[in-house]
Design an enzyme around this catalytic site. Structure first.
Site: not given
Length: 94
Positions: A22, A40
């Site tokens: 990320r 996620n």
């Protein structure tokens, strides 16, 4: 979306959690002038909304296959979406 702009929802699977995927996505997106978000998912995948110039979106889609050090990307699937009002900046959510 104005001409030359594109919005894509992307789902990445493989070893994409626990490897700073990320953070890497946000850094790469900001370098390319893209906006959107990344998060996620409970199944171990990562989902992102990428919004920006068509060329930059295409470049990001190619970069997803490599990902950060430690990642092993098994699949990258995408679909064009209507992002509505373009997000400001790029955020890590969830």
């Amino acid at each position: 979306m104005e001409d030359g702009r594109k919005a894509v929802r992307v789902r990445l699977s493989g070893r994409v959690q626990g490897v700073s995927f990320r953070l890497w996505t946000r850094t790469e997106a900001e370098r390319l002038g893209l906006s959107g978000w990344v998060r996620n998912e409970e199944d171990g995948s990562v989902t992102a909304l990428i919004v920006g110039a068509e060329g930059a979106v295409s470049t990001m889609m190619n970069r997803f296959w490599k990902g950060p050090t430690g990642a092993s990307v098994a699949s990258v699937t995408s679909q064009d979406v209507d992002a509505g009002q373009e997000p400001n900046g790029f955020r890590i959510i969830g």
